[in-house]
Design an enzyme around this catalytic site. Structure first.
Site, short mmCIF file in Angstrom:
data_model
loop_
_atom_site.label_atom_id
_atom_site.label_comp_id
_atom_site.label_asym_id
_atom_site.label_seq_id
_atom_site.Cartn_x
_atom_site.Cartn_y
_atom_site.Cartn_z
N GLY A 1 3.40 6.62 8.14
CA GLY A 1 4.81 6.81 7.77
C GLY A 1 5.67 5.65 8.23
O GLY A 1 6.74 5.41 7.68
N ASN A 2 5.23 4.91 9.26
CA ASN A 2 5.93 3.70 9.70
C ASN A 2 5.66 2.52 8.77
O ASN A 2 6.37 1.51 8.82
CB ASN A 2 5.50 3.29 11.11
CG ASN A 2 6.29 3.96 12.21
OD1 ASN A 2 5.75 4.76 12.97
ND2 ASN A 2 7.57 3.65 12.29
N SER A 3 4.61 2.62 7.96
CA SER A 3 4.23 1.50 7.10
C SER A 3 5.40 1.00 6.27
O SER A 3 6.08 1.79 5.61
CB SER A 3 3.10 1.92 6.16
OG SER A 3 1.90 2.12 6.86
N ASP B 1 0.06 -7.60 1.31
CA ASP B 1 0.54 -6.22 1.47
C ASP B 1 2.06 -6.15 1.48
O ASP B 1 2.66 -5.41 2.27
CB ASP B 1 -0.03 -5.59 2.75
CG ASP B 1 0.06 -4.06 2.74
OD1 ASP B 1 0.25 -3.48 1.66
OD2 ASP B 1 -0.05 -3.45 3.83
N LEU C 1 -8.66 -22.88 -1.56
CA LEU C 1 -9.43 -24.07 -1.24
C LEU C 1 -10.85 -23.94 -1.77
O LEU C 1 -11.45 -24.93 -2.19
CB LEU C 1 -9.44 -24.28 0.28
CG LEU C 1 -10.23 -25.47 0.82
CD1 LEU C 1 -9.70 -26.78 0.22
CD2 LEU C 1 -10.15 -25.52 2.34
N GLY C 2 -11.40 -22.73 -1.75
CA GLY C 2 -12.75 -22.51 -2.27
C GLY C 2 -13.82 -22.60 -1.22
O GLY C 2 -14.94 -23.05 -1.50
N VAL C 3 -13.49 -22.16 0.01
CA VAL C 3 -14.49 -22.16 1.07
C VAL C 3 -14.53 -20.80 1.73
O VAL C 3 -13.54 -20.05 1.71
CB VAL C 3 -14.19 -23.23 2.16
CG1 VAL C 3 -14.25 -24.62 1.58
CG2 VAL C 3 -12.85 -22.96 2.84
N HIS D 1 0.82 -1.22 0.00
CA HIS D 1 0.00 0.00 0.00
C HIS D 1 0.85 1.26 0.00
O HIS D 1 0.38 2.33 -0.37
CB HIS D 1 -0.99 0.00 1.18
CG HIS D 1 -0.42 0.29 2.51
ND1 HIS D 1 -0.21 -0.69 3.48
CD2 HIS D 1 -0.02 1.44 3.09
CE1 HIS D 1 0.28 -0.14 4.57
NE2 HIS D 1 0.41 1.16 4.35
#
Length: 503
Positions: free
Chosen positions: A251-253, A180, A308-310, A150
């Site tokens: 800003g820490n991201s 992310d 997995l599709g659940v 991000h």
């Protein structure tokens, strides 16, 4: 702008600054960023960029029970922590970043770099030029850097600033929005690097340290402890977050989270806040997760995740009792996508997955993160609680992004009394549009069902493991005078189990 929009913008995009000169602008950019940061570097700066920086000595291992030497960690690892500045264009609502000067939050936010009363649309298609500030850290001396996806979202230009104030233009090798994680590269050699640790060895209560650029204040260090592990956050089920009480701010991201020995164990990514600033809850992506994603991005330019599709949810006491489980552990399946790996393995709503490749699944988030980090096509072993008995299932995982979820019917006559629901079967047209084999539409809610949170427009698919096609099936279950029932409900395309305590 609405207050919520501003707060979310500050939290999720690092420190965001408008690149506009609108009226009433309060934009003291020079407080935090030298003039050369977005312009042409001086001749001296170019020459300095060629000079290698020797890596400092490693921090010794931390003896059990001792206090970490945070000073040594900052001195050793700090040179490998970088500032990440992004310039680009993004689209926004007409009122984005607008705040009424009479709002009490105005005085708080007005001092932030780049804050404006209103930021008008600019550029083609209503786009807004922006600059944002985040953090990152060097993991390879030849210029490989990790940060958050991000932080570099919508980036047209990315600038890396080292601790010695050298600056480099960076190339985004790739980013993965599911976890992310983004990987950058700069053209430099002999750079200082961090030492990588193992997040799985962390325990709640262990000391941790963050270094980054909160609000543009470079090389800021904050410390705290691990508050929890394996947190699953809304919209981020692929990551088992490390929760800490380390002061982390916009800003820490993308900056590193260190353990007591000075090894990186996480990437600071999110905060939980009602003000836009730190309130004691910060979340980091485990470094083990980040490195798996990094390897894929370096090799192929992108990351792929298994599926997995659940759809799953956590168990509570009432649901566990309804399914005959002795412990509140596992991921309860609420929906199985047609044609998915789960469908091929005969998994069904009401099944509870308790183990994944021999590792216990305590919560729904445990399953989501393990599947997301597995390889598409990988064969895995699941322990499943099905129809009040345990069984083992072997599943070949698919690839994330395959398949779609059916839409929920919207239309809205017969009420089984105890439950407090007015129900009718779905019409043939409704069944076809929703891709369902059966179901009862909720037209009215009262009593126990209302207290449990059921709503008109919900579709009741199952009661205590019995798929529903008629109201008589509901009556038959209620005639047994159960203390409670577990209802599988379709709402807005999502399937959830709702426990209902009966009077």
């Amino acid at each position: 702008m609405r207050r919520k929009t501003l707060i979310l913008a500050l939290i999720t995009a690092g420190l965001v600054m408008a690149a506009t000169s609108a009226a009433f602008s309060i934009n003291p950019m020079h407080w935090f960023f030298p003039k050369t940061q977005f312009g042409t570097a001086s001749t001296d700066a170019v020459a300095l960029a060629q000079a290698p920086t020797p890596a400092p000595a490693a921090v010794p291992a931390l003896p059990s029970g001792s206090t970490p030497n945070f000073r040594a960690i900052v001195q050793t690892a700090g040179p490998a922590v970088v500032g990440v500045t992004v310039a680009g264009l993004h689209t926004a609502d007409p009122d984005e970043f607008a705040l009424d000067p009479n709002d009490p939050f105005f005085q708080f936010f007005r001092g932030l770099p780049g804050f404006q009363w209103r930021m008008p649309r600019q550029g083609p298609g209503g786009t807004i030029p922006f600059r944002s500030q985040g953090s990152g850290f060097i993991i390879d001396s030849d210029g490989l850097i990790l940060t958050n996806a991000h932080v570099v979202r919508d980036a047209k230009e990315v600038t890396i600033k080292l601790s010695d104030r050298r600056e480099f233009k960076a190339k985004v090798l790739g980013s993965d929005t599911s976890t992310d994680i983004a990987v950058l590269r700069i053209d430099a050699k002999n750079l200082p690097v961090v030492r990588l640790g193992d997040a799985q060895q962390l325990q709640v209560g262990d000391p941790v340290l963050a270094i980054g650029s909160p609000f543009g204040f470079e090389q800021s260090a904050t410390q705290g402890i691990v508050s929890a592990k394996g947190r699953s956050l809304p919209g981020d089920a692929a990551v088992p977050f490390i929760q800490t009480d380390v002061a982390v701010n916009p800003g820490n991201s993308g900056g590193p989270l260190f353990d007591g020995t000075g090894a990186v164990v996480g990437i600071n990514a999110q905060i939980y806040s009602q003000s836009g600033g730190y309130q004691g809850l910060s979340f980091a992506i485990p470094i083990n997760v980040a490195l798996k994603v990094k390897d894929q991005i370096v090799a192929t330019g992108q990351a792929s995740h298994a599926r997995l599709g659940v759809t799953v949810q956590d168990l509570n006491q009432a649901l566990a009792e309804s399914f005959g489980l002795a412990r509140l552990e596992g991921a309860l399946i609420t929906q199985v996508a047609p044609g998915s790996a789960a469908a091929k393995a005969d998994l069904s709503p009401g099944d509870v997955i308790t183990e994944f490749n021999g590792e216990p699944i305590l919560r729904a988030g445990d399953l989501s993160s393990r599947i997301s980090l597995a390889r598409p096509g990988e064969t895995v072993r699941l322990h499943v609680w099905h129809d009040r008995a345990a069984r083992e299932v072997t599943v070949k995982l698919g690839r994330a992004g395959d398949g779609t979820r059916p839409p929920a019917p919207r239309d809205a006559k017969v009420a089984p009394g105890q439950l407090g629901l007015s129900l009718r079967p779905l019409t043939r047209d409704e069944l076809s549009k929703a891709q369902l084999q059966g179901g009862l539409l909720v037209e009215g809610v009262a009593g126990a069902a209302a207290r449990a949170g059921l709503l008109p427009g919900d579709v009741l698919l199952d009661i205590n493991g019995t798929p529903l096609k008629s109201v008589d099936q509901v009556k038959a279950v209620l005639e047994k005078k159960p203390k409670g029932v577990a209802l599988l409900v379709l709402r807005d395309g999502d399937r959830i189990f709702v426990p209902v305590e009966l009077e």
